[in-house]
Design a protein around this motif. Sequence first.
Motif, PDB file in Angstrom:
ATOM      1  N   PHE A 461      48.787  -7.482  32.053  1.00  0.00           N
ATOM      2  CA  PHE A 461      47.890  -6.462  31.509  1.00  0.00           C
ATOM      3  C   PHE A 461      48.409  -6.029  30.140  1.00  0.00           C
ATOM      4  O   PHE A 461      49.576  -5.664  29.992  1.00  0.00           O
ATOM      5  N   VAL A 462      47.512  -6.078  29.150  1.00  0.00           N
ATOM      6  CA  VAL A 462      47.910  -5.903  27.753  1.00  0.00           C
ATOM      7  C   VAL A 462      47.432  -4.548  27.237  1.00  0.00           C
ATOM      8  O   VAL A 462      46.245  -4.209  27.330  1.00  0.00           O
ATOM      9  N   PHE A 463      48.384  -3.783  26.667  1.00  0.00           N
ATOM     10  CA  PHE A 463      48.090  -2.474  26.076  1.00  0.00           C
ATOM     11  C   PHE A 463      48.749  -2.399  24.704  1.00  0.00           C
ATOM     12  O   PHE A 463      49.687  -1.622  24.492  1.00  0.00           O
ATOM     13  N   ILE A 464      48.293  -3.218  23.785  1.00  0.00           N
ATOM     14  CA  ILE A 464      48.924  -3.227  22.464  1.00  0.00           C
ATOM     15  C   ILE A 464      47.872  -3.030  21.373  1.00  0.00           C
ATOM     16  O   ILE A 464      46.756  -3.511  21.490  1.00  0.00           O
ATOM     17  N   GLY A 465      48.286  -2.339  20.326  1.00  0.00           N
ATOM     18  CA  GLY A 465      47.451  -2.209  19.136  1.00  0.00           C
ATOM     19  C   GLY A 465      46.113  -1.544  19.402  1.00  0.00           C
ATOM     20  O   GLY A 465      45.818  -1.059  20.482  1.00  0.00           O
ATOM     21  N   ALA A 466      45.306  -1.531  18.395  1.00  0.00           N
ATOM     22  CA  ALA A 466      43.964  -0.949  18.493  1.00  0.00           C
ATOM     23  C   ALA A 466      43.108  -1.520  17.382  1.00  0.00           C
ATOM     24  O   ALA A 466      43.473  -1.449  16.211  1.00  0.00           O
ATOM     25  N   GLU A 467      41.980  -2.089  17.755  1.00  0.00           N
ATOM     26  CA  GLU A 467      41.066  -2.665  16.770  1.00  0.00           C
ATOM     27  C   GLU A 467      39.726  -1.928  16.829  1.00  0.00           C
ATOM     28  O   GLU A 467      39.108  -1.854  17.896  1.00  0.00           O
ATOM     29  N   PRO A 468      39.279  -1.380  15.707  1.00  0.00           N
ATOM     30  CA  PRO A 468      38.031  -0.608  15.713  1.00  0.00           C
ATOM     31  C   PRO A 468      36.814  -1.530  15.715  1.00  0.00           C
ATOM     32  O   PRO A 468      36.712  -2.432  14.873  1.00  0.00           O
ATOM     33  N   PRO A 469      35.863  -1.331  16.618  1.00  0.00           N
ATOM     34  CA  PRO A 469      34.649  -2.155  16.618  1.00  0.00           C
ATOM     35  C   PRO A 469      33.654  -1.653  15.584  1.00  0.00           C
ATOM     36  O   PRO A 469      32.670  -0.964  15.897  1.00  0.00           O
ATOM     37  N   THR A 470      33.881  -2.005  14.323  1.00  0.00           N
ATOM     38  CA  THR A 470      33.029  -1.505  13.243  1.00  0.00           C
ATOM     39  C   THR A 470      32.348  -2.617  12.454  1.00  0.00           C
ATOM     40  O   THR A 470      31.661  -2.343  11.466  1.00  0.00           O
ATOM     41  N   SER A 471      32.517  -3.864  12.883  1.00  0.00           N
ATOM     42  CA  SER A 471      31.948  -4.980  12.105  1.00  0.00           C
ATOM     43  C   SER A 471      30.424  -4.971  12.109  1.00  0.00           C
ATOM     44  O   SER A 471      29.789  -5.582  11.246  1.00  0.00           O
ATOM     45  N   TRP A 472      29.807  -4.280  13.070  1.00  0.00           N
ATOM     46  CA  TRP A 472      28.348  -4.229  13.155  1.00  0.00           C
ATOM     47  C   TRP A 472      27.748  -3.298  12.111  1.00  0.00           C
ATOM     48  O   TRP A 472      26.537  -3.344  11.863  1.00  0.00           O
ATOM     49  N   LEU A 473      28.566  -2.465  11.498  1.00  0.00           N
ATOM     50  CA  LEU A 473      28.059  -1.530  10.494  1.00  0.00           C
ATOM     51  C   LEU A 473      27.992  -2.188   9.122  1.00  0.00           C
ATOM     52  O   LEU A 473      28.786  -3.069   8.797  1.00  0.00           O
ATOM     53  N   SER A 474      27.064  -1.743   8.302  1.00  0.00           N
ATOM     54  CA  SER A 474      26.868  -2.321   6.966  1.00  0.00           C
ATOM     55  C   SER A 474      28.015  -1.920   6.041  1.00  0.00           C
ATOM     56  O   SER A 474      28.774  -0.990   6.332  1.00  0.00           O
ATOM     57  N   PRO A 475      28.149  -2.597   4.893  1.00  0.00           N
ATOM     58  CA  PRO A 475      29.205  -2.267   3.923  1.00  0.00           C
ATOM     59  C   PRO A 475      29.090  -0.849   3.357  1.00  0.00           C
ATOM     60  O   PRO A 475      30.038  -0.361   2.730  1.00  0.00           O
TER      61      PRO A 475
END
Length: 553
Positions: A461-475
């Motif tokens: 079970f992996v609990f490392i880092g954090a990546e924001p799910p923001t790629s769906w938003l425009s520039p």
Amino acid sequence: MPRQGPVLLTVEDDPAVSRAIARDLRRRYGSDHRVVRSETGAGALEVLRELTLRGEATALILADYRMPGMNGIDFLEQAMDVVPQAKRVLLTAYADTQAAIRAVNDIDLDHYLVKPWDPPEEHLYPVLDELLDTWARDSRPGFEGVTLLGHQWASETQDLKEFLTSNQVPYRHLRGPEGAALQGTAAIPDESLPAVIMPDGVVLTCPPLREVAERLGLATTAGSPLYDLVVIGSGPAGLGAAVYGASEGLRTLLVDRAGVGGQAARSSLIENYLGFPQGVSGAELAQRARDQAVRFDVEMLTAAAAVDVVAQGEGRVVRFDDGHEVTAHAVVIATGVWWSRLPAEGADDYAGRGIYYGASAHEAPGCKGEDVFIVGAANSAGQAALHFAQYANRVVMLVRGPDLRLRMSEYLVGRIEADSRIEVRTCTEVTAAHGDGRLESITVTDTRDAGTESLPATRLFVFIGAEPPTSWLSPEFARNERGFLLTGPALLDADGRPPREWPLARTPYHLESSVPGVFVAGDVRAESVKRVASAVGEGAMAVTLVHRYLEAT
């Protein structure tokens, strides 16, 4: 006497007080519960054993602290072995409250009540209502939910388990095609798994989450084209924004692609959240917040993914992956973060097949007698280690740094160090994963001397880092170098001026994104504090700023 639903057991050695307690209980709960009295701890244990043998469920036990022979704390501790799901309440005099507070931690007491409690409408019933609601959600004496047929080591099965759990849908998992026979269903071919069998007998094979949601009666499409506030993401920040927005008169839509709670819902026990001295599971906290949102008429969408937020005049248009869209006066983005992928050779091949990102509490019973590996050193990893240790043969924490205390709260570190079932390996990272169709072993490397070791492992079970799910938003939405959304002061240059693209004379509000009227709360925001309490606070604060924005437009 005919059965009248779950039992409420009172243990009080004073006959007059015992009758008064029973009277108060019957007045409120007598129509759908059976109230049973006992005057000694030893006698009450015999009652509990007899009830269990007869197949009767005990929902709640109220025991007086000062009883001859066996005090209330000792009795409740022994009662936990007989009826572990029952909610336990200690009845005390004011002078005994310190003993009751200690019992909250020592024996996981659910609550204590100081006698007398007149009027019961204010001091007794609200407490018991909440405990009985929680018991009813967690206890499933007669299964009437969904049946999931699927291979244990299939990622599609894991996705369905997570979806059902996050939406508080009771389910049981029967593994492999042979599970169909146990369900009384015609054999389902291997290529049609996973399958979901609804309570009405309808069988869905390899279903997308949206189809499952619709069959369960969950809303997947908005009921109106226009809202005052749309909240995207239903973790603590999103739930906080939705509850505060709706309670203050805003017509609110809450949207999430999976279910309520976000990452917090996977925490087995949150022990430092204000107001819960014995801790609260992430799932329970999420469910309580969801109940509040429903009470304030928040409209909820499940299995609905937002793919764009666009400013059109004074409106903010939210577009979804199924093609439909809604317009809102303001939007709060609270999508949280995803766990970072394990940077080990072969790890992606075993995602959902032995390697899991995060861990819901429901995963732990399936690990009984096994060795469990946890990668991570922050609070979420510590909470998971303690929870898995109650079931697993051994829990091994693989920590890249030299000390748990660098990122984990001291109360968790102390409990981990005191638990003989948990082994902590510092300066260690996973560098490769191996197996045939499922995880079977891992290679770990000592970061001090680059020495490697192969370890048999079936669950990691992996609990490392954090990546924001923001790629769906425009520039148009400004982000930092890691993809987290910039808001308020972070959008200003060294002279305190907003970017050239900012269309308003005023500077952005504190939680406002680079698109006016779109606010950001919780972990997805750059420089946010990664704690449940702060996420809830930002959700509430975002609504305050939404009101300010609406008043100014």
